[in-house]
Design a protein around this motif. Structure first.
Motif, PDB file in Angstrom:
ATOM      1  N   ASP A  51      63.155  35.301  44.881  1.00 58.91           N
ATOM      2  CA  ASP A  51      61.713  35.489  44.743  1.00 58.91           C
ATOM      3  C   ASP A  51      60.973  34.649  45.780  1.00 58.91           C
ATOM      4  OD1 ASP A  51      59.077  35.815  43.991  1.00 58.91           O
ATOM      5  OD2 ASP A  51      59.506  35.701  41.857  1.00 58.91           O
TER       6      ASP A  51
ATOM      7  N   GLU B  11      57.670  35.134  46.448  1.00 58.33           N
ATOM      8  CA  GLU B  11      56.257  35.414  46.225  1.00 58.33           C
ATOM      9  C   GLU B  11      55.374  34.174  46.398  1.00 58.33           C
ATOM     10  OE1 GLU B  11      53.424  38.530  45.373  1.00 58.33           O
ATOM     11  OE2 GLU B  11      55.322  38.289  46.373  1.00 58.33           O
TER      12      GLU B  11
ATOM     13  N   TYR C 288      56.177  37.279  38.129  1.00 63.94           N
ATOM     14  CA  TYR C 288      57.502  36.679  38.221  1.00 63.94           C
ATOM     15  C   TYR C 288      58.413  37.303  37.172  1.00 63.94           C
ATOM     16  CZ  TYR C 288      61.248  33.318  38.422  1.00 63.94           C
ATOM     17  OH  TYR C 288      62.475  32.730  38.565  1.00 63.94           O
TER      18      TYR C 288
END
Length: 125
Positions: free
Chosen positions: A87, A89, A72
């Motif tokens: 983000d 992820e 991150y």
């Protein structure tokens, strides 16, 4: 190498009614000589998945259990905060975990749990 509180908070974010974490291994489990190991987990390798940004910190025999996650980024190159919207992820990791869980606990093959291996499912996903 995450701190305990951070690792447990990430696990809470990823949990759902279908995905639960019985153990969360964090930085203190790392051996200075050998690396992180599933020897610290009271379970068999075939049923454990690891979410990690650096697979090389795990002992060689446990690297097949690793789902690689992108680290991150808190700040971009200019030093500005990165928006949470950029983000995806954790959503990607959650999708992988959900898919493997669904395949592992497939009701059509429930008599074969003892022969199932999440590492094989991970390689196929």
């Amino acid at each position: 190498m995450a701190e305990e509180d951070y690792a447990k908070q990430i696990a809470k974010i990823l949990e759902s009614d279908k995905v639960r974490f019985s153990s969360v291994i964090y930085g203190e489990y790392r051996s200075k000589v050998h690396g992180k190991s599933l020897d610290n987990v009271l379970s068999h390798q075939r049923v454990v998945l690891i979410v990690e940004d650096k697979a090389e910190v795990w002992v060689t025999e446990d690297r097949g259990n690793v789902i690689k996650i992108k680290p991150y980024t808190f700040f971009n190159k200019e030093g500005a905060n990165v928006s949470d919207n950029e983000d995806q992820e954790l959503a990607r990791i959650w999708s992988i975990l959900k898919t493997i869980h669904t395949k592992f606990f497939d009701k059509k093959n429930e008599n074969y749990y003892d022969s199932k291996d999440v590492r094989q499912l991970l390689r196929k996903s």
